[in-house]
Write a protein that holds these residues in place. Structure first.
Motif, PDB file in Angstrom:
ATOM      1  N   ALA A  37      22.178 -39.789 -23.703  1.00  0.00           N
ATOM      2  CA  ALA A  37      21.691 -39.962 -25.072  1.00  0.00           C
ATOM      3  C   ALA A  37      20.205 -39.639 -25.175  1.00  0.00           C
ATOM      4  O   ALA A  37      19.751 -39.049 -26.162  1.00  0.00           O
ATOM      5  CB  ALA A  37      21.963 -41.389 -25.551  1.00  0.00           C
ATOM      6  N   VAL A  38      19.427 -40.022 -24.157  1.00  0.00           N
ATOM      7  CA  VAL A  38      17.993 -39.692 -24.152  1.00  0.00           C
ATOM      8  C   VAL A  38      17.793 -38.184 -24.198  1.00  0.00           C
ATOM      9  O   VAL A  38      16.959 -37.672 -24.961  1.00  0.00           O
ATOM     10  CB  VAL A  38      17.309 -40.296 -22.908  1.00  0.00           C
ATOM     11  N   GLU A  39      18.550 -37.457 -23.392  1.00  0.00           N
ATOM     12  CA  GLU A  39      18.447 -35.996 -23.397  1.00  0.00           C
ATOM     13  C   GLU A  39      18.769 -35.426 -24.777  1.00  0.00           C
ATOM     14  O   GLU A  39      18.041 -34.546 -25.287  1.00  0.00           O
ATOM     15  CB  GLU A  39      19.397 -35.406 -22.358  1.00  0.00           C
ATOM     16  N   ALA A  40      19.839 -35.916 -25.397  1.00  0.00           N
ATOM     17  CA  ALA A  40      20.215 -35.429 -26.722  1.00  0.00           C
ATOM     18  C   ALA A  40      19.154 -35.780 -27.758  1.00  0.00           C
ATOM     19  O   ALA A  40      18.819 -34.961 -28.628  1.00  0.00           O
ATOM     20  CB  ALA A  40      21.565 -36.017 -27.130  1.00  0.00           C
ATOM     21  N   ASN A  41      18.590 -36.989 -27.665  1.00  0.00           N
ATOM     22  CA  ASN A  41      17.541 -37.395 -28.605  1.00  0.00           C
ATOM     23  C   ASN A  41      16.300 -36.515 -28.456  1.00  0.00           C
ATOM     24  O   ASN A  41      15.677 -36.110 -29.446  1.00  0.00           O
ATOM     25  CB  ASN A  41      17.163 -38.855 -28.361  1.00  0.00           C
ATOM     26  N   ALA A  42      15.932 -36.240 -27.204  1.00  0.00           N
ATOM     27  CA  ALA A  42      14.765 -35.380 -26.962  1.00  0.00           C
ATOM     28  C   ALA A  42      14.982 -34.002 -27.565  1.00  0.00           C
ATOM     29  O   ALA A  42      14.064 -33.411 -28.149  1.00  0.00           O
ATOM     30  CB  ALA A  42      14.494 -35.277 -25.465  1.00  0.00           C
ATOM     31  N   ARG A  43      16.195 -33.499 -27.454  1.00  0.00           N
ATOM     32  CA  ARG A  43      16.495 -32.173 -27.998  1.00  0.00           C
ATOM     33  C   ARG A  43      16.373 -32.174 -29.531  1.00  0.00           C
ATOM     34  O   ARG A  43      15.856 -31.222 -30.127  1.00  0.00           O
ATOM     35  CB  ARG A  43      17.891 -31.737 -27.562  1.00  0.00           C
ATOM     36  N   VAL A  44      16.847 -33.240 -30.169  1.00  0.00           N
ATOM     37  CA  VAL A  44      16.722 -33.360 -31.629  1.00  0.00           C
ATOM     38  C   VAL A  44      15.254 -33.363 -32.037  1.00  0.00           C
ATOM     39  O   VAL A  44      14.841 -32.649 -32.968  1.00  0.00           O
ATOM     40  CB  VAL A  44      17.416 -34.655 -32.118  1.00  0.00           C
ATOM     41  N   LEU A  45      14.450 -34.158 -31.359  1.00  0.00           N
ATOM     42  CA  LEU A  45      13.029 -34.261 -31.693  1.00  0.00           C
ATOM     43  C   LEU A  45      12.291 -32.956 -31.418  1.00  0.00           C
ATOM     44  O   LEU A  45      11.464 -32.517 -32.233  1.00  0.00           O
ATOM     45  CB  LEU A  45      12.399 -35.402 -30.896  1.00  0.00           C
ATOM     46  N   LYS A  46      12.590 -32.328 -30.280  1.00  0.00           N
ATOM     47  CA  LYS A  46      11.913 -31.071 -29.936  1.00  0.00           C
ATOM     48  C   LYS A  46      12.276 -29.971 -30.928  1.00  0.00           C
ATOM     49  O   LYS A  46      11.407 -29.175 -31.350  1.00  0.00           O
ATOM     50  CB  LYS A  46      12.312 -30.646 -28.515  1.00  0.00           C
ATOM     51  N   THR A  47      13.530 -29.912 -31.342  1.00  0.00           N
ATOM     52  CA  THR A  47      13.961 -28.885 -32.297  1.00  0.00           C
ATOM     53  C   THR A  47      13.229 -29.035 -33.617  1.00  0.00           C
ATOM     54  O   THR A  47      12.752 -28.046 -34.198  1.00  0.00           O
ATOM     55  CB  THR A  47      15.486 -28.979 -32.520  1.00  0.00           C
ATOM     56  N   GLU A  48      13.110 -30.272 -34.088  1.00  0.00           N
ATOM     57  CA  GLU A  48      12.421 -30.497 -35.363  1.00  0.00           C
ATOM     58  C   GLU A  48      10.920 -30.245 -35.221  1.00  0.00           C
ATOM     59  O   GLU A  48      10.290 -29.671 -36.123  1.00  0.00           O
ATOM     60  CB  GLU A  48      12.686 -31.921 -35.860  1.00  0.00           C
ATOM     61  N   ALA A  49      10.339 -30.656 -34.109  1.00  0.00           N
ATOM     62  CA  ALA A  49       8.914 -30.397 -33.888  1.00  0.00           C
ATOM     63  C   ALA A  49       8.638 -28.901 -33.844  1.00  0.00           C
ATOM     64  O   ALA A  49       7.659 -28.417 -34.438  1.00  0.00           O
ATOM     65  CB  ALA A  49       8.453 -31.060 -32.594  1.00  0.00           C
ATOM     66  N   ASP A  50       9.486 -28.149 -33.168  1.00  0.00           N
ATOM     67  CA  ASP A  50       9.322 -26.694 -33.112  1.00  0.00           C
ATOM     68  C   ASP A  50       9.429 -26.079 -34.500  1.00  0.00           C
ATOM     69  O   ASP A  50       8.673 -25.156 -34.850  1.00  0.00           O
ATOM     70  CB  ASP A  50      10.375 -26.081 -32.197  1.00  0.00           C
ATOM     71  N   ARG A  51      10.371 -26.581 -35.301  1.00  0.00           N
ATOM     72  CA  ARG A  51      10.547 -26.042 -36.652  1.00  0.00           C
ATOM     73  C   ARG A  51       9.276 -26.209 -37.471  1.00  0.00           C
ATOM     74  O   ARG A  51       8.916 -25.337 -38.285  1.00  0.00           O
ATOM     75  CB  ARG A  51      11.713 -26.748 -37.343  1.00  0.00           C
ATOM     76  N   LEU A  52       8.579 -27.302 -37.237  1.00  0.00           N
ATOM     77  CA  LEU A  52       7.389 -27.617 -38.020  1.00  0.00           C
ATOM     78  C   LEU A  52       6.098 -27.163 -37.334  1.00  0.00           C
ATOM     79  O   LEU A  52       5.012 -27.367 -37.883  1.00  0.00           O
ATOM     80  CB  LEU A  52       7.331 -29.135 -38.265  1.00  0.00           C
ATOM     81  N   GLY A  53       6.210 -26.573 -36.153  1.00  0.00           N
ATOM     82  CA  GLY A  53       5.016 -26.128 -35.439  1.00  0.00           C
ATOM     83  C   GLY A  53       4.202 -27.260 -34.840  1.00  0.00           C
ATOM     84  O   GLY A  53       2.989 -27.113 -34.640  1.00  0.00           O
ATOM     85  N   LEU A  54       4.846 -28.384 -34.513  1.00  0.00           N
ATOM     86  CA  LEU A  54       4.148 -29.530 -33.942  1.00  0.00           C
ATOM     87  C   LEU A  54       4.260 -29.522 -32.414  1.00  0.00           C
ATOM     88  O   LEU A  54       5.344 -29.308 -31.865  1.00  0.00           O
ATOM     89  CB  LEU A  54       4.753 -30.838 -34.460  1.00  0.00           C
ATOM     90  N   LYS A  55       3.157 -29.772 -31.737  1.00  0.00           N
ATOM     91  CA  LYS A  55       3.206 -30.042 -30.309  1.00  0.00           C
ATOM     92  C   LYS A  55       3.809 -31.436 -30.126  1.00  0.00           C
ATOM     93  O   LYS A  55       3.547 -32.336 -30.916  1.00  0.00           O
ATOM     94  CB  LYS A  55       1.812 -29.981 -29.697  1.00  0.00           C
ATOM     95  N   ILE A  56       4.615 -31.616 -29.065  1.00  0.00           N
ATOM     96  CA  ILE A  56       5.297 -32.892 -28.882  1.00  0.00           C
ATOM     97  C   ILE A  56       5.102 -33.391 -27.456  1.00  0.00           C
ATOM     98  O   ILE A  56       5.304 -32.651 -26.494  1.00  0.00           O
ATOM     99  CB  ILE A  56       6.795 -32.765 -29.258  1.00  0.00           C
ATOM    100  N   PHE A  57       4.661 -34.650 -27.340  1.00  0.00           N
ATOM    101  CA  PHE A  57       4.419 -35.287 -26.061  1.00  0.00           C
ATOM    102  C   PHE A  57       5.257 -36.565 -25.990  1.00  0.00           C
ATOM    103  O   PHE A  57       5.297 -37.333 -26.944  1.00  0.00           O
ATOM    104  CB  PHE A  57       2.930 -35.648 -25.886  1.00  0.00           C
ATOM    105  N   ALA A  58       5.883 -36.811 -24.865  1.00  0.00           N
ATOM    106  CA  ALA A  58       6.772 -37.964 -24.704  1.00  0.00           C
ATOM    107  C   ALA A  58       6.004 -39.198 -24.242  1.00  0.00           C
ATOM    108  O   ALA A  58       5.277 -39.157 -23.249  1.00  0.00           O
ATOM    109  CB  ALA A  58       7.867 -37.644 -23.691  1.00  0.00           C
ATOM    110  N   MET A  59       6.194 -40.303 -24.971  1.00  0.00           N
ATOM    111  CA  MET A  59       5.667 -41.599 -24.550  1.00  0.00           C
ATOM    112  C   MET A  59       6.739 -42.312 -23.733  1.00  0.00           C
ATOM    113  O   MET A  59       7.884 -42.431 -24.186  1.00  0.00           O
ATOM    114  CB  MET A  59       5.285 -42.441 -25.772  1.00  0.00           C
ATOM    115  N   THR A  60       6.393 -42.794 -22.542  1.00  0.00           N
ATOM    116  CA  THR A  60       7.394 -43.319 -21.618  1.00  0.00           C
ATOM    117  C   THR A  60       7.195 -44.781 -21.234  1.00  0.00           C
ATOM    118  O   THR A  60       8.011 -45.340 -20.497  1.00  0.00           O
ATOM    119  CB  THR A  60       7.412 -42.485 -20.324  1.00  0.00           C
ATOM    120  N   LYS A  61       6.147 -45.419 -21.708  1.00  0.00           N
ATOM    121  CA  LYS A  61       5.822 -46.778 -21.262  1.00  0.00           C
ATOM    122  C   LYS A  61       6.917 -47.777 -21.600  1.00  0.00           C
ATOM    123  O   LYS A  61       7.202 -48.692 -20.815  1.00  0.00           O
ATOM    124  CB  LYS A  61       4.497 -47.242 -21.889  1.00  0.00           C
TER     125      LYS A  61
END
Length: 399
Positions: A37-61
């Motif tokens: 599920a984490v992998e799928a969620n990351a893909r959803v977020l990355k796809t939307e960030a790419d669509r909008l031209g946003l750099k995306i960094f993962a918070m892991t704490k």
């Protein structure tokens, strides 16, 4: 708070977690992660960030910087982390993520700056004052590169959690930019704040804070001063459905944390694209005075929520049935959570050894809990990938 959402949207995850615990493969006092599920969620977020031209960094704490979590995020397309402190930077770098952002929320200590620059060469480094800017630039200069610096800014009306305050006055941002550019090894890259978005309990929506308007206004002032390509880093309560609003406000960077495992505050009240992917699992130790005492060490009830009736699934077999739910008294933050107390009244009373599963939004990195990554749940073949501490370091469990 999230147990109902987990039971409804990701029941196979809870059932698999209980089954693995019953088999002796997951320890008590553990944050368990659904890596599929984490992998799928990351893909959803990355796809939307790419669509909008946003750099995306993962918070892991929140999930203890788990190496298997970092690997799942990478498989989902996100290859950079934001390090809330140096422990995050070390763990995520070790796990194969590039350090995309260092120094926010916690600044880098003076005698760690040179080593951080040499080891991580972060894409961006946030500083709160001229001293910290100088240390970061000096470290980069010694390592042979020029560091992109982000200025943490503040203005009257901005919101900060107690203990998170600090930064440059937003009104001085143009002069701050010039000062950064004058440093050997440093250059001004942009601005940041936290939080840019917050969940509002009254409206049950995520709303922009005054801080986001401060970023927008500061970016406009920098543009008027002739600066282009300004990075605007705007973290806080990040789900894919909120990225459009950040982009509209001028943000260029986003930093999902709880969004990666589907557990922002908004996920409680709306079914968002990200699937809930974390539970806290422990075990009944003993009975006393009408209560079943379960092992603690990882309890963290997020203070962004008002007090509520904490419940757990308590069972000797995999289930998400409502009949397995029991109310739990969790020790207050002022006490050490050696145990929590489960209501043991009525039929099917809990027994020592029973599994107890909670759905609160945790902060694994400030607890004594294990962090366990489980892969293969979506395929019906759950397998434990890692058992680590809150620093992303392997643990030799059970001894």
């Amino acid at each position: 708070m999230f147990l109902d959402v987990l039971r409804r949207r990701n029941p196979k995850f809870l059932e698999a977690s209980i089954a693995l615990h019953r088999q002796g493969k997951i320890p008590a006092n553990a944050y368990v992660l659904d890596l599929d599920a984490v992998e799928a969620n990351a893909r959803v977020l990355k796809t939307e960030a790419d669509r909008l031209g946003l750099k995306i960094f993962a918070m892991t704490k929140q999930v203890g910087r788990a190496s298997s979590f970092c690997a799942a995020v990478q498989r989902g397309g996100i290859d950079r982390s934001v390090a809330v402190d140096m422990a995050c930077a070390r763990a995520t770098h070790r796990a194969g993520l590039r350090v995309g952002h260092l120094g926010h929320l916690q600044q880098v200590a003076r005698h760690e700056a040179k080593a951080a620059a040499a080891a991580f060469q972060p894409d961006y480094w946030t500083v709160f004052n001229d001293d910290k800017a100088g240390e970061a630039a000096e470290g980069a200069w010694a390592a042979g590169y020029t560091q992109n610096l982000l200025a943490r800014i503040k203005a009257d009306g901005d919101t900060f959690y107690r203990g998170h305050e600090g930064g440059f006055d937003a009104a001085d941002v143009a002069a701050v930019a010039d000062a950064f550019d004058a440093l050997n090894g440093g250059r001004f890259a942009g601005i940041t704040t936290f939080p840019a978005l917050l969940f509002d309990h009254k409206s049950r929506k995520v709303l922009p804070t005054h801080n986001l308007a401060t970023l927008t206004k500061a970016a406009e002032a920098l543009a008027k001063a002739g600066r282009t390509g300004i990075e605007v880093n705007a973290p806080g309560t990040t789900s894919s459905v909120l990225l459009q609003g950040l982009a509209d406000a001028g943000a260029t960077q986003c930093e999902p944390g709880n969004g990666l495992h589907g557990m922002t505050a908004l996920h409680v009240v709306e079914d968002l694209p990200e699937l809930p992917a974390v539970c806290y699992l422990t075990e009944v130790s003993h009975l006393s005075g009408g209560k079943a005492y379960c092992f603690g060490g990882g309890f963290y009830i997020d203070p962004i929520f008002p007090d509520y009736d904490v419940k757990a699934i308590v069972s000797g077999e995999p289930t998400v049935a409502a009949s397995s739910l029991r109310s739990v008294e969790v020790p207050p933050p002022s006490a050490i959570d050696y145990y929590a107390m489960i209501d043991a009244g009525g039929p099917k009373a809990p027994k020592p050894g029973d599994t107890a599963v909670f759905g609160f939004r945790g902060q694994a990195f400030v607890t004594r809990a294990y962090v366990v990554g489980v892969a293969g749940i979506s395929k019906g073949m759950p397998k434990v990938e890692s058992i680590e501490n809150g620093f992303g370091e392997p643990q030799s469990w059970p001894v």
